[in-house]
Every structure is written in C-alpha cells, then in structure tokens.
Design a protein around this motif. Structure first.
Motif, PDB file in Angstrom:
ATOM      1  N   ALA A 104      30.568 -38.707  -6.001  1.00 28.00           N
ATOM      2  CA  ALA A 104      29.296 -39.042  -5.356  1.00 28.00           C
ATOM      3  C   ALA A 104      28.522 -40.072  -6.170  1.00 28.00           C
ATOM      4  N   THR A 105      28.567 -39.938  -7.497  1.00 25.05           N
ATOM      5  CA  THR A 105      27.858 -40.886  -8.358  1.00 25.05           C
ATOM      6  C   THR A 105      28.464 -42.279  -8.255  1.00 25.05           C
ATOM      7  N   ALA A 106      29.802 -42.347  -8.304  1.00 27.88           N
ATOM      8  CA  ALA A 106      30.465 -43.647  -8.207  1.00 27.88           C
ATOM      9  C   ALA A 106      30.200 -44.300  -6.847  1.00 27.88           C
ATOM     10  N   VAL A 107      30.297 -43.519  -5.789  1.00 27.33           N
ATOM     11  CA  VAL A 107      30.053 -44.065  -4.446  1.00 27.33           C
ATOM     12  C   VAL A 107      28.601 -44.508  -4.309  1.00 27.33           C
ATOM     13  N   GLY A 108      27.678 -43.730  -4.891  1.00 27.94           N
ATOM     14  CA  GLY A 108      26.274 -44.117  -4.848  1.00 27.94           C
ATOM     15  C   GLY A 108      26.021 -45.439  -5.546  1.00 27.94           C
ATOM     16  N   ARG A 115      24.329 -52.770  -1.027  1.00 29.29           N
ATOM     17  CA  ARG A 115      23.043 -52.911  -0.331  1.00 29.29           C
ATOM     18  C   ARG A 115      23.232 -52.924   1.186  1.00 29.29           C
ATOM     19  N   ASN A 116      24.033 -51.973   1.679  1.00 30.76           N
ATOM     20  CA  ASN A 116      24.164 -51.836   3.123  1.00 30.76           C
ATOM     21  C   ASN A 116      24.093 -50.365   3.489  1.00 30.76           C
ATOM     22  N   GLU A 117      23.841 -50.113   4.745  1.00 32.86           N
ATOM     23  CA  GLU A 117      23.632 -48.752   5.223  1.00 32.86           C
ATOM     24  C   GLU A 117      24.902 -47.909   5.129  1.00 32.86           C
ATOM     25  N   SER A 118      26.053 -48.535   5.316  1.00 34.56           N
ATOM     26  CA  SER A 118      27.313 -47.792   5.269  1.00 34.56           C
ATOM     27  C   SER A 118      27.565 -47.212   3.888  1.00 34.56           C
ATOM     28  N   GLY A 119      27.285 -48.002   2.845  1.00 41.21           N
ATOM     29  CA  GLY A 119      27.491 -47.516   1.484  1.00 41.21           C
ATOM     30  C   GLY A 119      26.578 -46.359   1.156  1.00 41.21           C
ATOM     31  N   LEU A 120      25.318 -46.433   1.574  1.00 40.44           N
ATOM     32  CA  LEU A 120      24.372 -45.345   1.312  1.00 40.44           C
ATOM     33  C   LEU A 120      24.747 -44.093   2.094  1.00 40.44           C
ATOM     34  N   LEU A 122      27.795 -43.211   2.999  1.00 37.78           N
ATOM     35  CA  LEU A 122      28.977 -42.631   2.366  1.00 37.78           C
ATOM     36  C   LEU A 122      28.580 -41.822   1.134  1.00 37.78           C
ATOM     37  N   ALA A 123      27.605 -42.300   0.373  1.00 38.10           N
ATOM     38  CA  ALA A 123      27.132 -41.555  -0.794  1.00 38.10           C
ATOM     39  C   ALA A 123      26.530 -40.216  -0.370  1.00 38.10           C
ATOM     40  N   GLN A 124      25.795 -40.198   0.722  1.00 36.16           N
ATOM     41  CA  GLN A 124      25.213 -38.941   1.198  1.00 36.16           C
ATOM     42  C   GLN A 124      26.270 -37.980   1.717  1.00 36.16           C
ATOM     43  N   VAL A 125      27.359 -38.517   2.262  1.00 35.76           N
ATOM     44  CA  VAL A 125      28.459 -37.674   2.736  1.00 35.76           C
ATOM     45  C   VAL A 125      29.053 -36.893   1.575  1.00 35.76           C
ATOM     46  N   VAL A 126      29.327 -37.586   0.469  1.00 33.80           N
ATOM     47  CA  VAL A 126      29.927 -36.911  -0.686  1.00 33.80           C
ATOM     48  C   VAL A 126      28.922 -35.957  -1.318  1.00 33.80           C
ATOM     49  N   THR A 127      27.650 -36.353  -1.390  1.00 32.45           N
ATOM     50  CA  THR A 127      26.619 -35.486  -1.959  1.00 32.45           C
ATOM     51  C   THR A 127      26.491 -34.192  -1.166  1.00 32.45           C
ATOM     52  N   ALA A 128      26.627 -34.264   0.146  1.00 39.04           N
ATOM     53  CA  ALA A 128      26.550 -33.058   0.976  1.00 39.04           C
ATOM     54  C   ALA A 128      27.658 -32.075   0.612  1.00 39.04           C
ATOM     55  N   SER A 129      28.859 -32.573   0.363  1.00 37.15           N
ATOM     56  CA  SER A 129      29.961 -31.695  -0.051  1.00 37.15           C
ATOM     57  C   SER A 129      29.685 -31.076  -1.417  1.00 37.15           C
ATOM     58  N   VAL A 130      29.094 -31.843  -2.320  1.00 36.01           N
ATOM     59  CA  VAL A 130      28.736 -31.317  -3.647  1.00 36.01           C
ATOM     60  C   VAL A 130      27.780 -30.136  -3.510  1.00 36.01           C
ATOM     61  N   CYS A 131      26.769 -30.286  -2.687  1.00 34.82           N
ATOM     62  CA  CYS A 131      25.775 -29.228  -2.520  1.00 34.82           C
ATOM     63  C   CYS A 131      26.377 -27.999  -1.831  1.00 34.82           C
ATOM     64  N   ALA A 132      27.280 -28.210  -0.890  1.00 37.63           N
ATOM     65  CA  ALA A 132      27.944 -27.083  -0.232  1.00 37.63           C
ATOM     66  C   ALA A 132      28.794 -26.302  -1.230  1.00 37.63           C
ATOM     67  N   LEU A 133      29.493 -26.996  -2.120  1.00 37.94           N
ATOM     68  CA  LEU A 133      30.289 -26.328  -3.150  1.00 37.94           C
ATOM     69  C   LEU A 133      29.402 -25.519  -4.090  1.00 37.94           C
ATOM     70  N   LEU A 134      28.274 -26.096  -4.500  1.00 35.54           N
ATOM     71  CA  LEU A 134      27.373 -25.385  -5.403  1.00 35.54           C
ATOM     72  C   LEU A 134      26.818 -24.122  -4.747  1.00 35.54           C
ATOM     73  N   SER A 135      26.541 -24.187  -3.472  1.00 33.47           N
ATOM     74  CA  SER A 135      26.023 -23.021  -2.749  1.00 33.47           C
ATOM     75  C   SER A 135      27.055 -21.897  -2.704  1.00 33.47           C
ATOM     76  N   LEU A 136      28.324 -22.241  -2.486  1.00 35.69           N
ATOM     77  CA  LEU A 136      29.372 -21.225  -2.473  1.00 35.69           C
ATOM     78  C   LEU A 136      29.528 -20.572  -3.843  1.00 35.69           C
ATOM     79  N   ILE A 137      29.428 -21.363  -4.902  1.00 29.93           N
ATOM     80  CA  ILE A 137      29.531 -20.803  -6.260  1.00 29.93           C
ATOM     81  C   ILE A 137      28.401 -19.820  -6.514  1.00 29.93           C
TER      82      ILE A 137
END
Length: 291
Positions: A104-108, A115-120, A122-137
């Motif tokens: 997520a950090t690298a993609v961000g 500086r385009n909407e697609s890149g931002l 994609l960063a939020q997509v990976v961040t969402a998975s990070v937060c879902a994993l933390l919630s399960l833990i």
C-alpha cells in the motif's frame, strides 16, 4: 433486596453468540448508514492535497518522502517475522498485514508521483485490504483463531480489489467512483473498538497495545481530513497529508514492535475460555449497574 445476590448468567456459548450478534449488527448498521449517505467520490481536482511543492525533483515531494518511514516499519515487520517465531497462531495474518502495508505504501507513492485518480484509487484498494486484515487479527485475539482461518484471510485480501471493482462499476453508472465500500473497510479497525469483546482476555497483544495503535490510526485519519488546516496552521511548512503518513508509520511501527516482542510459545485461549471470559465480563457489568 440484597445487592450482592448472585445474578443468573448466560451460558458461555450464548455469550459468544451475543458478541457475534453485536458485531453483525454494528457492521450492518454502519453499512446502512453509508448507503443512506449517498455516493462518496474524489474531489474534482486530482491534485487535491494542500502541499503541492516539488522536493528533490519529486512532484508533491513531502507527501512522497513522508511515506519512507511507513515503508521502513512495514518492512521491519515482514523481516522480523521471518527471523523470529513471533505472532503465535496469527503469525500468517501478521505477515500478510505487514506485507500488504508495504504494498500500500509503495502504490501510494507511485500514485502521488503519477498525480492521477487511478493511482490514488489503487492505493486505497490496497489500504482497504490492510485494514480488513488488521480487523480479523483483532477479533482472532479475543474470539478465537477461526477468525484468521485461511479462507477469511483470503476474503480480507480480496475485499480491497472487490471494492475497487465496485468503484469502477459506479464510475461507469454514476459518472465517478463511489468510495463508500473502501472507506467502510478502512474504518473497520476503529469501528471494532466499542465492541464488548474489548474487555476479553487476549492471547496476543495487550489491550493497551491496541489502544495506542488505534489512537495513532484514528488521529492519522482526522489529520488527513484536515490537510488544508494543518498546512495553514504550520505556515506552509507541512500539509496534513504528510503528517497523516507519519502517524500511520507510528501505528504500524508500534504494532510491529509489540508483535515481535511476543513469545511464540504463549498459550492461546480455547473457545470455552473465551466464552467464559465474555460471560464473566457481562456479569461484572450487570453487578456494576445494579449496585
């Protein structure tokens, strides 16, 4: 009436079911609230951060460079778990969490440079998975290792990309991406904090460890929303988005440090022990309110 009289208590199995029912109701209510709110998209301007300065030839330089501490602590978590047998029964989940945080950090960073909407997005997509994993833990430490079963971990990893597909579909239907599903996933760790399972005994991190991490996380989200205000308050020295990256580094770094200090041979609680602890916490709450 004798205030110290023993009150009837629920069975451990019923107590666990009540906790799960509370979890389901809270998640359902939050989803319904987002649906009622309506579509949430990006601002019109893609280059929407308050600090536009280029540093070392990098567009939005401080927003990019402030990601380096977050990348470093995420990598430290991955390497540390490879070298030390820490994390207990949630070892795989922690490795996925720190690995996804690195991605997520690298993609961000690439999103800021592009500086385009697609890149931002994609960063939020990976961040969402990070937060879902933390919630399960978090849930696995209190309600049992079944919450970090391979199937649920795979679902958590896939939740971000599925949210990205939902954004793409909404862009075709509504004329712009709808970020509600991704935002809901990103706020899951904070939403879980008020649950009754907070008082249960954890066979992993201590409650204080989670409190510190969630405070880092919640503060980061608030500061990111106040990007322009932080930029003005600092006299143009730094924007809130860069501070948000540094606060997230504090959150992930704290979790990495605490996880790596765990012993792998720490005994894990059985489902019956977890249910008994939940029933005891509910009886204590009943005595407090009745006395």
């Amino acid at each position: 009436m004798n205030a110290t009289a023993t009150l009837p208590s629920m069975s451990p199995q019923l107590s666990t079911r009540c906790a799960l029912a509370l979890l389901g109701a809270m998640l359902f209510a939050s989803l319904m609230g987002l649906l009622a709110w309506g579509p949430i998209g990006y601002p019109v301007a893609v280059d929407r951060h308050a600090d536009p300065r280029a540093v070392l030839g990098l567009a939005q330089g401080w927003n990019v460079l402030s990601l380096l501490p977050l990348l470093g602590v995420s990598a430290a978590g991955v390497v540390g778990l490879q070298r030390r047998r820490a994390g207990g029964p949630r070892r795989l989940a922690w490795r996925l969490f720190f690995g996804a945080a690195m991605l997520a950090t690298a993609v961000g960073g690439f999103g800021h440079l592009a500086r385009n909407e697609s890149g931002l997005l994609l960063a939020q997509v990976v961040t969402a998975s990070v937060c879902a994993l933390l919630s399960l833990i978090y849930l696995a430490e209190r309600l049992g290792p079944r919450w970090v079963a391979p199937g649920l971990l795979a679902a958590a990893v896939a939740s971000g990309p599925l949210g990205g597909l939902a954004c793409a579909a909404s862009a075709a239907w509504l004329g712009g991406p709808d970020l509600r599903w991704l935002l809901w996933l990103e706020f899951l760790p904070v939403l879980l904090a008020p649950l009754g399972v907070w008082g249960l005994r954890s066979d992993g991190l201590r409650p204080r460890d989670w409190t510190v991490a969630l405070l880092w996380f919640a503060t980061a989200r608030v500061v990111d929303g106040a990007d322009g205000w932080v930029w003005q308050a600092s006299g143009g020295a730094i924007g809130g988005h860069a501070v948000h990256h540094l606060l997230l580094a504090g959150c992930v770094g704290w979790l990495a440090w605490r996880v790596l200090r765990q012993r792998d041979d720490a005994p894990s609680a059985s489902p019956d022990e977890i249910a008994s602890a939940l029933a005891a916490s509910q009886r204590a709450a009943s005595l407090t309110t009745s006395g």
